[in-house]
Scaffold this motif. Structure first.
Motif, PDB file in Angstrom:
ATOM      1  N   SER A  27       1.010  -1.410  -0.041  1.00 27.71           N
ATOM      2  CA  SER A  27      -0.232  -0.044  -0.185  1.00 27.71           C
ATOM      3  C   SER A  27       0.643   1.342  -0.114  1.00 27.71           C
ATOM      4  O   SER A  27       0.484   2.255  -1.186  1.00 27.71           O
ATOM      5  N   GLU A  28       1.776   1.634   0.378  1.00 24.05           N
ATOM      6  CA  GLU A  28       2.509   2.565   1.432  1.00 24.05           C
ATOM      7  C   GLU A  28       3.417   2.815  -1.148  1.00 24.05           C
ATOM      8  O   GLU A  28       3.609   3.409  -0.704  1.00 24.05           O
ATOM      9  N   ALA A  29       3.891   1.577  -1.006  1.00 24.96           N
ATOM     10  CA  ALA A  29       4.298   1.637  -2.246  1.00 24.96           C
ATOM     11  C   ALA A  29       3.482   2.027  -3.376  1.00 24.96           C
ATOM     12  O   ALA A  29       4.516   3.096  -3.940  1.00 24.96           O
ATOM     13  N   LEU A  30       2.688   2.074  -3.335  1.00 26.73           N
ATOM     14  CA  LEU A  30       1.613   2.335  -4.525  1.00 26.73           C
ATOM     15  C   LEU A  30       1.256   3.306  -3.505  1.00 26.73           C
ATOM     16  O   LEU A  30       1.109   4.436  -5.593  1.00 26.73           O
ATOM     17  N   MET A  31       0.867   4.005  -3.161  1.00 25.05           N
ATOM     18  CA  MET A  31       0.879   5.778  -2.879  1.00 25.05           C
ATOM     19  C   MET A  31       1.731   6.462  -3.066  1.00 25.05           C
ATOM     20  O   MET A  31       1.508   7.673  -3.308  1.00 25.05           O
ATOM     21  N   ARG A  32       2.912   5.915  -3.103  1.00 22.22           N
ATOM     22  CA  ARG A  32       4.434   7.134  -3.087  1.00 22.22           C
ATOM     23  C   ARG A  32       4.143   7.023  -4.531  1.00 22.22           C
ATOM     24  O   ARG A  32       4.259   8.265  -5.226  1.00 22.22           O
ATOM     25  N   ARG A  33       3.813   5.961  -5.574  1.00 24.96           N
ATOM     26  CA  ARG A  33       3.691   5.603  -6.983  1.00 24.96           C
ATOM     27  C   ARG A  33       2.878   6.423  -7.523  1.00 24.96           C
ATOM     28  O   ARG A  33       2.898   7.458  -8.342  1.00 24.96           O
ATOM     29  N   VAL A  34       2.100   6.658  -6.827  1.00 20.94           N
ATOM     30  CA  VAL A  34       0.366   7.650  -7.077  1.00 20.94           C
ATOM     31  C   VAL A  34       0.726   8.954  -7.271  1.00 20.94           C
ATOM     32  O   VAL A  34       0.934   9.842  -7.797  1.00 20.94           O
ATOM     33  N   ALA A  51      -5.022  -1.627  -5.130  1.00 19.71           N
ATOM     34  CA  ALA A  51      -4.782  -1.883  -3.826  1.00 19.71           C
ATOM     35  C   ALA A  51      -6.057  -1.428  -3.249  1.00 19.71           C
ATOM     36  O   ALA A  51      -5.879  -2.557  -1.661  1.00 19.71           O
ATOM     37  N   ALA A  52      -6.636  -0.886  -3.276  1.00 15.78           N
ATOM     38  CA  ALA A  52      -7.597  -0.981  -2.394  1.00 15.78           C
ATOM     39  C   ALA A  52      -8.717  -2.140  -2.357  1.00 15.78           C
ATOM     40  O   ALA A  52      -9.297  -2.763  -1.318  1.00 15.78           O
TER      41      ALA A  52
END
Length: 744
Positions: A27-34, A51-52
């Protein structure tokens, strides 16, 4: 980075904490990428949605895993409680078994030792160390058989004892005693459990066995004193030997009877010594001294023996020997001298009596042979005379029947009717004499078959109704169903005689005839309101030529009716009885076995139209009869009824007549006896070979069962002489019903 995510996602075998850690990192990696991706295509947002969704699936799986862990924890807790309760129950069971005062052991269905208490096999100290859970029952038995504390009989080895013990183990319940050293005893009882296991109980019964032994010793001492007193009071000489044929007991009577010296009768003397003293002074009928010694010294079981010995002083002793349970034996001597002397005197008297009886028997046999010869001659004479009388009687009846049915004046017809009545009486007397002759000589052959009760009673009603009406009596025949096993002719004759007697001796009132069921039998009864029969006369009425009414004429019978009834009932095994009260009437009754019979058919009756059909038919009847008068009378009667008669006196004459005219008759009447070597049945077969449906009747005065069976085999009805005109008319009428006949 995406490869790392894939590595995290495809490893479901990680612990739950590890999986949560991986999801947080994803989740953290996806948020950073977004946040860093400024691409206008919206791919970053799609990555966020995925991811959600993955996060929701992980959360649902986490809840399922937590629920499964709760169920597992509950199951483990329940299992722990059950294990604790089982251990507690086993401990309680072990404590209960240990509290049992007897030795206890439990083997499972596979004969493996499951549990036992400390008292089990305690007296067998060398067996207890071998007891272990899972010990096979056979090994346990082997250990017991080899124990040094087990005391076995001298003739039984440990292996034999173990084999017998295992055989007892196959029973569902077994109780037996085991002897130990130092005079100790164990009682062993085995019982099967519902699941196929075995419970073994061991009880120390040493005190009980010792007490029983003491009581048995006291009882034996008391019995020995009683036995000695009994032996001394016996009127027989008795001596008792042990299994080695040595004398162990005797009474004083034996010395008196055998005249033996006191020194000979002593304890322990050998049986052979006594035989030596006796064989020179006594003679035995069927037993030698050597055979008696062999019987006393044989190893196997001795069979009882009995014989007699005699001395020169006319003394006879009855000797009886028998083995005892301990293989000893007892021999008794009974003085039967008086009985044998009486038997010899009786034998001499019997011999004298037998000689006298033999002489008298020979005289009686001669008289019996003479009587039997005379009786046979009488029976042959009665049979021959009856047959010879029936021939002209039949012709006379037929002549008079023609006169009675003719066109003569009233006086002539009345005379003819009276003559017919007189001839009927003569016929009945001849039939009665013939029946008595057959029953007395044993020549009456019975044809037992199913007889319809209703048809029989209906015919008897038709027969006796006119006679009863002539006397003003009310004849009632109660209808009845069923069939009985009997001879049709004799059964009809029994009822005819009973009804005829009732009608003859009843002046006013009524006669009642009926049959009722009683279990497997049918009981026939004939009641009347006549004068009754005194009790003293109720046996006399069954004698020949006995008539209580001395005023009766010969035309009313010779007093043979009830004699025939009694003899016929005896031969048919129909129990006969009579009850009567003076002034009120009489009841005769007899019973016959009930059977399944044929369906009852109503008796056909001739109508005026049937008689007219017979007159108009032009029926051609072939009449073959060697008695000229009877043939002429029959021909006249048949022609009066409208038939045409072709008469012949023999088979050859009949064949020639048919050959000359060239036609077959419509009906055949043939006598059975047509001279030497000729009979009517042969003629019936010959004509039926040409016309299988030819109506035929065989005429004969012979009423034997053999002739009836021959007629049945030829499918021809027997018409007995004297010829019954009604039966003859019925036959001729039935012949007109054939399809080949056409009335003119």
């Amino acid at each position: 980075m995406q490869g790392d995510l894939t590595h995290y996602l495809i490893n479901p075998n990680d612990p739950l904490e590890r999986q949560n850690e991986k999801l947080l990192r994803i989740s953290e990696a996806l948020m950073r990428r977004v946040e860093q991706d400024t691409d206008q295509s919206g791919a970053a947002y799609a990555q966020f949605e995925r991811a959600a969704m993955l996060e929701d699936q992980v959360r649902q799986r986490t809840r399922d895993l937590e629920y499964t862990l709760d169920l597992l924890n509950q199951s483990n807790a329940a299992l722990a409680r059950a294990k604790h309760e089982a251990e507690h129950a086993r401990k309680n069971l072990a404590n209960a078994i240990e509290a049992v005062q007897e030795g206890f052991a439990l083997f499972d269905s596979a004969d493996k030792l499951v549990m036992w208490n400390s008292r089990f096999s305690l007296p067998l100290h060398d067996v207890q160390p071998r007891l272990a859970e899972g010990l096979p029952f056979a090994d346990y038995v082997e250990a017991v058989s080899e124990s040094r504390f087990l005391q076995l009989p001298d003739i039984v080895s440990p292996a034999q004892w173990a084999e017998q013990r295992l055989k007892r183990h196959k029973d569902r319940h077994a109780i037996f005693n085991v002897r130990l050293i130092w005079d100790r005893w164990l009682q062993v009882s085995e019982h099967r459990t519902p699941d196929g296991g075995t419970v073994v109980l061991q009880t120390d019964v040493t005190d009980i066995m010792r007490l029983e032994r003491q009581e048995r010793g006291k009882l034996l001492d008391s019995q020995a004193r009683m036995l000695r007193a009994t032996l001394d009071h016996l009127n027989q000489g008795v001596c008792i030997f042990d299994r080695d044929a040595r004398l162990v007991g005797w009474n004083d009577k034996i010395g008196e009877m055998l005249s033996l010296p006191i020194a000979t009768l002593r304890l322990g003397v050998d049986f052979d010594r006594l035989i030596e003293q006796l064989e020179t002074r006594f003679d035995a009928d069927v037993m030698t001294a050597e055979e008696l010694r062999a019987w006393a010294h044989q190893d196997r079981g001795r069979l009882p023996l009995r014989f007699e010995i005699r001395a020169e002083s006319s003394i006879t002793l009855d000797v009886f020997g028998q083995e005892m349970p301990d293989r000893g034996f007892v021999i008794s001597f009974t003085d039967v001298s008086v009985e044998r002397q009486a038997a010899r005197a009786l034998e001499e008297a019997n011999e004298l009596l037998e000689r006298r009886v033999m002489e008298r028997t020979l005289e009686l046999e001669d008289a019996l042979v003479t009587a039997e010869r005379a009786n046979a001659s009488k029976s042959r004479f009665v049979a021959a005379a009856s047959h010879d009388l029936l021939q002209p009687l039949s012709a006379a009846k037929l002549y008079i029947s023609g006169i009675a049915e003719g066109d003569g004046d009233d006086t002539t017809q009345q005379h003819a009717t009276k003559a017919l009545s007189a001839m009927d009486s003569v016929e009945k007397i001849i039939d009665a004499l013939l029946d008595i002759s057959k029953l007395d000589s044993g020549a009456a052959s019975l044809d037992i078959t199913a007889v319809s009760v209703n048809q029989l009673l209906q015919r008897l009603h038709d027969e006796f109704a006119p006679l009863a009406a002539l006397k003003g009596l009310d004849l009632r025949v109660v209808p009845a169903s069923g069939s009985v096993a009997s001879d049709p002719g004799f059964l009809r004759r029994i009822l005819q005689n009973l009804i005829a007697n009732a009608v003859r001796y009843t002046e006013t009132g009524r006669v009642l005839v009926g049959a009722r069921r009683q279990g497997n039998t049918i009981r026939f009864e004939v009641w009347d309101t006549g004068p009754g029969i005194a009790e003293d006369d109720q046996e006399r009425i069954f004698r020949e030529f006995e008539r209580l009414d001395s005023k009766s004429s010969v035309n009313e019978g010779l007093g043979l009716g009830l004699a025939i009834v009694e003899r016929a009932c005896a031969q048919l095994r129909h129990p006969l009885g009579v009850t009567s009260e003076l002034g009120r009437g009489t009841r005769f009754f007899f019973s016959a076995q009930r059977v399944n019979g044929p369906n009852e058919m109503p008796t056909p009756r001739k109508s005026p139209a049937a008689r007219q059909r017979l007159r108009d038919s032009g029926l051609i009847v072939l009449l073959v009869e060697n008695d000229e008068e009877l043939r002429r009378a029959l021909g006249l009667l048949i022609e009066r009824w409208g038939g045409s008669v072709l008469d012949a006196g023999s088979v050859e004459e009949a064949r020639a007549l048919l050959h000359d005219i060239g036609i077959l008759p419509d009906a055949l009447l043939a006598d059975y006896h047509l001279g030497e070597g000729q009979d009517g049945l042969a003629l019936v077969r010959q004509l039926r070979a040409r016309d299988p449906a030819l109506p035929a009747r065989l005429m004969s005065a012979n009423r034997s069962t053999e002739l009836r069976q021959m007629c049945d085999a030829a499918q021809t009805v027997l018409m007995t002489k004297p010829i019954n005109t009604e039966d003859l008319e019925d036959f001729l009428y039935s012949a007109t019903m054939r399809g080949t006949l056409t009335p003119p």
